[in-house]
Design a protein around this motif. Structure first.
Motif, PDB file in Angstrom:
ATOM      1  N   THR A 118      -5.015   1.847   4.981  1.00  0.00           N
ATOM      2  CA  THR A 118      -4.594   0.718   4.161  1.00  0.00           C
ATOM      3  C   THR A 118      -5.725   0.308   3.250  1.00  0.00           C
ATOM      4  O   THR A 118      -6.885   0.228   3.674  1.00  0.00           O
ATOM      5  CB  THR A 118      -4.173  -0.463   5.044  1.00  0.00           C
ATOM      6  OG1 THR A 118      -3.137  -0.026   5.917  1.00  0.00           O
ATOM      7  CG2 THR A 118      -3.670  -1.612   4.194  1.00  0.00           C
ATOM      8  N   ARG A 150      -2.886   4.644   0.243  1.00  0.00           N
ATOM      9  CA  ARG A 150      -2.488   4.865   1.634  1.00  0.00           C
ATOM     10  C   ARG A 150      -1.964   6.281   1.848  1.00  0.00           C
ATOM     11  O   ARG A 150      -2.303   6.937   2.828  1.00  0.00           O
ATOM     12  CB  ARG A 150      -1.429   3.836   2.029  1.00  0.00           C
ATOM     13  CG  ARG A 150      -1.016   3.919   3.497  1.00  0.00           C
ATOM     14  CD  ARG A 150      -0.243   2.702   3.953  1.00  0.00           C
ATOM     15  NE  ARG A 150       1.047   2.586   3.292  1.00  0.00           N
ATOM     16  CZ  ARG A 150       1.354   1.700   2.363  1.00  0.00           C
ATOM     17  NH1 ARG A 150       0.440   0.846   1.930  1.00  0.00           N
ATOM     18  NH2 ARG A 150       2.561   1.654   1.828  1.00  0.00           N
ATOM     19  N   ASN A 205       1.120   9.947   5.904  1.00  0.00           N
ATOM     20  CA  ASN A 205       0.151   8.895   5.623  1.00  0.00           C
ATOM     21  C   ASN A 205       0.804   7.577   5.239  1.00  0.00           C
ATOM     22  O   ASN A 205       0.176   6.522   5.337  1.00  0.00           O
ATOM     23  CB  ASN A 205      -0.794   9.340   4.501  1.00  0.00           C
ATOM     24  CG  ASN A 205      -1.785  10.396   4.953  1.00  0.00           C
ATOM     25  OD1 ASN A 205      -2.007  10.575   6.149  1.00  0.00           O
ATOM     26  ND2 ASN A 205      -2.366  11.102   4.009  1.00  0.00           N
ATOM     27  N   GLY A 261       2.958   6.104   6.845  1.00  0.00           N
ATOM     28  CA  GLY A 261       3.217   5.341   8.051  1.00  0.00           C
ATOM     29  C   GLY A 261       4.687   5.067   8.287  1.00  0.00           C
ATOM     30  O   GLY A 261       5.036   4.294   9.180  1.00  0.00           O
ATOM     31  N   ARG A 262       5.574   5.709   7.518  1.00  0.00           N
ATOM     32  CA  ARG A 262       7.016   5.518   7.669  1.00  0.00           C
ATOM     33  C   ARG A 262       7.617   6.758   8.325  1.00  0.00           C
ATOM     34  O   ARG A 262       7.141   7.867   8.129  1.00  0.00           O
ATOM     35  CB  ARG A 262       7.669   5.270   6.305  1.00  0.00           C
ATOM     36  CG  ARG A 262       6.973   4.191   5.459  1.00  0.00           C
ATOM     37  CD  ARG A 262       6.967   2.853   6.163  1.00  0.00           C
ATOM     38  NE  ARG A 262       6.243   1.840   5.427  1.00  0.00           N
ATOM     39  CZ  ARG A 262       6.819   0.983   4.586  1.00  0.00           C
ATOM     40  NH1 ARG A 262       8.128   1.047   4.358  1.00  0.00           N
ATOM     41  NH2 ARG A 262       6.092   0.077   3.975  1.00  0.00           N
TER      42      ARG A 262
END
Length: 446
Positions: free
Chosen positions: A436, A430, A14, A16-17
């Motif tokens: 976001t 996030r 979650n 996003g990395r």
């Protein structure tokens, strides 16, 4: 071991990395954290590449009917070139498909070999175990705890430290994080880890059974005559459960060879993808915008370079024991990555200073303590058994390096300016929801 990914998998996805450099930049901006992540990634992945390439060379040499050192080096080089080409051409998605195929073939092969070994013992598990005990080098101590020479002379505290390092380190390896980050959603990542937990449990049971079967069918003397480490025991077992010259024996050995090849190919490719993630981190912090094609090209070039370095080192140290590389690699993951992720996801005060103190402090401790541990000098299984400078009494540095890394992360954070509380809440929103935080969510957080 997989309890740690179950805790972190959904949060990692979650966020996003994908790469370790991206993950540490969640709470620490600038080039310093990415450089630290690159150093840790290479310190973990290069030793793993060396070990896997060496195993690939030894297994290939055994399959062609030779155990000569020169033949093993040549096979290591050839297999390394093949794996480097595969890592440069295929992507993470293609590697994932190969992982799925590998798992199915491994379970099929182990199940068939286990059943054939039981057939040789008249389908009596007790008879199989008794034969394994009788063919061991120490029948009276074979089933007793503490017979493993790496830990028997170092005490229970050493075993506890090894378990800490193994549980924490293998759970947060860079290639594991990369694969979790590539999941479609956070729920998918968590579900994948749950499925993997069951598969690993079944695999371990089959692996234990085939280990006893190899001891019963081949015998400790036969296994040690080919490879003292026992890495070739599965191939020897596959050739021993059926009579010579039979079609089934040839087919079974071929399947085991495919298992060995796919295991090395997928593992080395995964580790290579993690190792070259530093190229992505370099692009991510560069000022000039790069095209996607240019970045992919650079990643492929980096993959070839990393494989070349690992291959050169694997060929150069082929005659030396590499157990210290395993201990060092897993210890670095447990001491540098695990504390950084826990602090990043759960402590609002964590910042750039805490990250750098924790990562570099843990890495330095792993280097020093591993260099002066019994796995490098002073013991029969050490890199230099005739030398004796092992003033650190344990096989892995985890008992010291993991808690010290947590302490350093705390000290570095409280001695540096605190970050924004709102940014931490946005990050929490996030990683919990996968979205976001918008204005309404921000108002709710306040």
């Amino acid at each position: 071991m997989l309890g740690v990914p179950l805790l972190l998998a959904q949060k990692i996805r979650n966020s996003g990395r994908h790469t370790l450099g991206d993950l540490v930049s969640l709470r620490a901006s600038g080039s310093g954290p990415r450089i630290a992540a690159t150093a840790v990634t290479l310190a973990i992945t290069i030793p793993l590449l060396i070990i896997q390439l060496r195993v690939a060379g030894s297994s290939t040499a055994l399959l062609i009917g030779t155990s000569a050192e020169g033949a093993q080096v040549v096979c290591t080089i050839l297999m390394g070139c093949l794996v480097a080409c595969s890592a440069a051409v295929t992507g993470l998605r293609g590697n994932s498909f190969m992982h799925v195929a590998k798992v199915a073939i491994i379970f099929f092969a182990l199940a068939v070999i286990t059943l054939l070994a039981l057939r040789k013992s008249d389908w009596d598990p007790g008879s199989l175990l008794s034969t394994a005990v009788g063919k061991s080098l120490a029948p009276d101590d074979y089933l007793r705890p503490g017979f493993w020479p790496y830990t028997a002379t170092l005490g229970a505290l050493n075993t506890f430290g090894n378990h800490i390092v193994f549980i924490l380190g293998t759970a947060v390896m860079p290639h594991q994080l990369l694969r979790i980050g590539a999941s479609r959603t956070g729920r998918t990542a968590r579900r994948s880890v749950s499925i993997a937990t069951g598969l690993v449990g079944a695999f371990v049971l089959l692996l234990i059974t085939t280990g006893f079967a190899a001891a019963a069918v081949v015998g400790a003397t036969g296994i040690g005559a080919v490879d003292p480490t026992g890495q070739s025991s599965l191939i020897q077992l596959a050739s021993g459960v059926l009579r010579d010259g039979s079609t089934g024996r040839v087919a079974l050995i071929t399947v085991v060879a495919c298992v060995a090849f796919l295991t090395v190919l997928t593992t080395v490719s995964s580790v290579t993808f993690a190792a070259v993630s530093f190229a992505h981190d370099v692009f991510a912090r560069g000022r000039r915008r790069r095209t996607e094609t240019g970045e992919v090209r650079a990643l492929r070039v980096a993959a070839v370079i990393v494989c070349a370095v690992g291959l050169s080192l694997a060929a150069a140290i082929h005659r030396y024991p590499t157990d210290f590389l395993v201990a060092f690699s897993i210890s670095v993951a447990a001491s540098c990555i695990f504390p950084a992720l826990i602090y990043s996801f759960f402590w609002h005060r964590f910042n750039r200073g805490g990250l750098l103190w924790s990562v570099y402090g843990g890495l330095l401790l792993c280097i020093i303590l591993t260099a002066f541990s019994p796995i490098v000098s002073g013991t029969a299984f050490a890199l230099w058994p005739e030398a004796n400078f092992n003033w650190y009494p344990f096989q892995t540095p985890g008992l010291v390096s993991v808690p010290v890394a947590f302490v350093l992360g705390w000290l570095g954070s409280i001695s540096s300016p605190a970050g924004s509380e709102l940014e931490f809440r946005d990050m929490q929103y996030r990683i919990l929801t996968g979205r976001t935080a918008g204005p309404q969510a921000a108002d709710l957080q306040r």
